[in-house]
Design a protein around this motif. Structure first.
Motif, short mmCIF file in Angstrom:
data_model
loop_
_atom_site.label_atom_id
_atom_site.label_comp_id
_atom_site.label_asym_id
_atom_site.label_seq_id
_atom_site.Cartn_x
_atom_site.Cartn_y
_atom_site.Cartn_z
N ILE A 108 0.82 -1.22 0.00
CA ILE A 108 0.00 0.00 0.00
C ILE A 108 0.85 1.26 0.00
CG2 ILE A 108 -1.98 -1.11 1.09
CD1 ILE A 108 -1.09 0.38 3.70
N PHE A 109 2.06 1.21 0.56
CA PHE A 109 2.91 2.41 0.57
C PHE A 109 3.41 2.72 -0.84
CE2 PHE A 109 4.09 1.73 5.29
CZ PHE A 109 2.96 2.45 5.67
N GLN A 110 3.71 1.69 -1.59
CA GLN A 110 4.13 1.91 -2.97
C GLN A 110 2.97 2.45 -3.80
OE1 GLN A 110 3.46 -0.04 -5.99
NE2 GLN A 110 5.12 0.75 -7.27
N LEU A 111 1.77 1.92 -3.55
CA LEU A 111 0.58 2.41 -4.24
C LEU A 111 0.29 3.85 -3.84
CD1 LEU A 111 -1.78 1.88 -6.13
CD2 LEU A 111 -3.01 0.85 -4.21
N LEU A 112 0.44 4.16 -2.56
CA LEU A 112 0.25 5.53 -2.09
C LEU A 112 1.26 6.47 -2.74
CD1 LEU A 112 -1.09 7.60 -0.21
CD2 LEU A 112 0.49 6.88 1.59
N GLY A 113 2.49 6.01 -2.89
CA GLY A 113 3.51 6.83 -3.56
C GLY A 113 3.13 7.12 -5.00
N ASN A 114 2.53 6.12 -5.68
CA ASN A 114 2.07 6.34 -7.05
C ASN A 114 0.96 7.39 -7.10
OD1 ASN A 114 3.82 4.37 -7.87
ND2 ASN A 114 2.27 2.79 -8.14
N ILE A 115 0.06 7.32 -6.13
CA ILE A 115 -1.04 8.28 -6.05
C ILE A 115 -0.50 9.69 -5.83
CG2 ILE A 115 -3.04 9.02 -4.68
CD1 ILE A 115 -3.53 6.02 -4.10
N GLN A 116 0.45 9.82 -4.91
CA GLN A 116 1.00 11.13 -4.58
C GLN A 116 1.79 11.72 -5.74
OE1 GLN A 116 3.04 9.99 -0.96
NE2 GLN A 116 1.41 10.83 0.32
N THR A 117 2.39 10.86 -6.56
CA THR A 117 3.11 11.33 -7.74
C THR A 117 2.14 11.76 -8.84
OG1 THR A 117 4.97 9.86 -7.26
CG2 THR A 117 4.79 10.69 -9.52
N LYS A 118 1.06 11.00 -8.96
CA LYS A 118 0.09 11.23 -10.04
C LYS A 118 -0.86 12.39 -9.73
CE LYS A 118 -2.76 8.28 -13.05
NZ LYS A 118 -1.86 8.26 -14.19
N PHE A 119 -1.27 12.50 -8.47
CA PHE A 119 -2.23 13.54 -8.06
C PHE A 119 -1.59 14.38 -6.97
CE2 PHE A 119 -4.36 9.51 -9.04
CZ PHE A 119 -5.03 9.87 -10.20
N LYS A 120 -1.26 15.60 -7.27
CA LYS A 120 -0.39 16.40 -6.42
C LYS A 120 -1.13 17.37 -5.50
CE LYS A 120 3.29 16.12 -9.85
NZ LYS A 120 4.12 15.16 -9.12
N LYS A 121 -2.44 17.35 -5.49
CA LYS A 121 -3.18 18.29 -4.64
C LYS A 121 -3.85 17.56 -3.46
CE LYS A 121 -4.24 21.48 -8.45
NZ LYS A 121 -5.33 22.15 -9.23
#
Length: 214
Positions: A108-121
């Motif tokens: 989930i941390f890797q998935l969260l990192g993907n989310i934070q990279t993709k959606f920055k707000k």
């Protein structure tokens, strides 16, 4: 091109540990470089139990499939077994080809990192709602947190739906994840062997054997 290491003590011990395997790959730093895939699990007390190591040229489709073929030959399949990894494309293909009968879920941390990279707000709010959805034990709570995510950013909810809820959310998991939602077990192991990764291959394998025996 490749070498695989699984000690008999690990193979025998596998049946007495939790039925999930966590895989990850880390760089080798010797003259010829390459990648070191690792697989590990945990005991009932949460302690790391190493299962297998390999040395391959790089993280690609062929090397990861070879690793899982060797792993399956050594360890087989257990009831309730589950594989945890990051979303590396080659790992996805390899598990689908070799272990298609076993659920494969994501860190989930890797998935969260993907989310934070993709959606920055609004990252703090997204993180809070995402982790709450991950750990929800009822469908009602899961749906509530997903609706909150949709209010923050519809794209995040759509992205997670495309990934597949069964890959990261407890309430949809096909097998018991034993609250292990990350690949930290494998990463902890690669941290322990950080100096060993600089050795020539044969010396590295002997050092891994000595470490496991110790």
């Amino acid at each position: 091109m490749y070498v695989f290491l699984a000690l008999n003590a690990s193979i025998k011990g596998w049946n007495f540990h939790l039925p999930f395997i966590i895989v990850d790959g880390t760089f080798l730093k010797s003259t010829h470089c390459g990648t070191l895939p690792v697989a590990a699990t945990q005991d009932a007390g949460g302690k790391v139990f190493p299962l297998a190591f390999a040395a391959v040229d790089s993280e690609n489709d062929m090397s990861w499939e070879w690793f899982f073929v060797k792993f399956k030959k050594a360890y087989g399949v257990r009831e309730g077994m589950i594989i945890v990894s990051n979303r590396h494309e080659s790992i996805l293909k390899a598990t689908n080809n070799v272990y298609n009968e076993v659920p494969h879920v994501f860190c989930i941390f890797q998935l969260l990192g993907n989310i934070q990279t993709k959606f920055k707000k609004k990252l703090k709010r997204i993180k809070d709602e995402f982790l709450s959805a991950v750990n929800a034990y009822t469908l009602k709570k899961f749906n509530y947190h997903m609706s909150e995510l949709e209010k923050i950013d519809k794209r995040v909810q759509q992205y997670l739906q495309e990934v597949g809820y069964e890959k990261w959310a407890k309430v949809f998991s096909a097998s018991n994840r034993y609250s292990n939602m990350t690949s930290n077990v494998a990463k902890s192991l690669t941290t322990v062997i950080i100096s060993i990764r600089e050795l020539p291959i044969c010396t590295m394998l002997e050092s891994l054997r000595a470490l496991l025996q110790k």
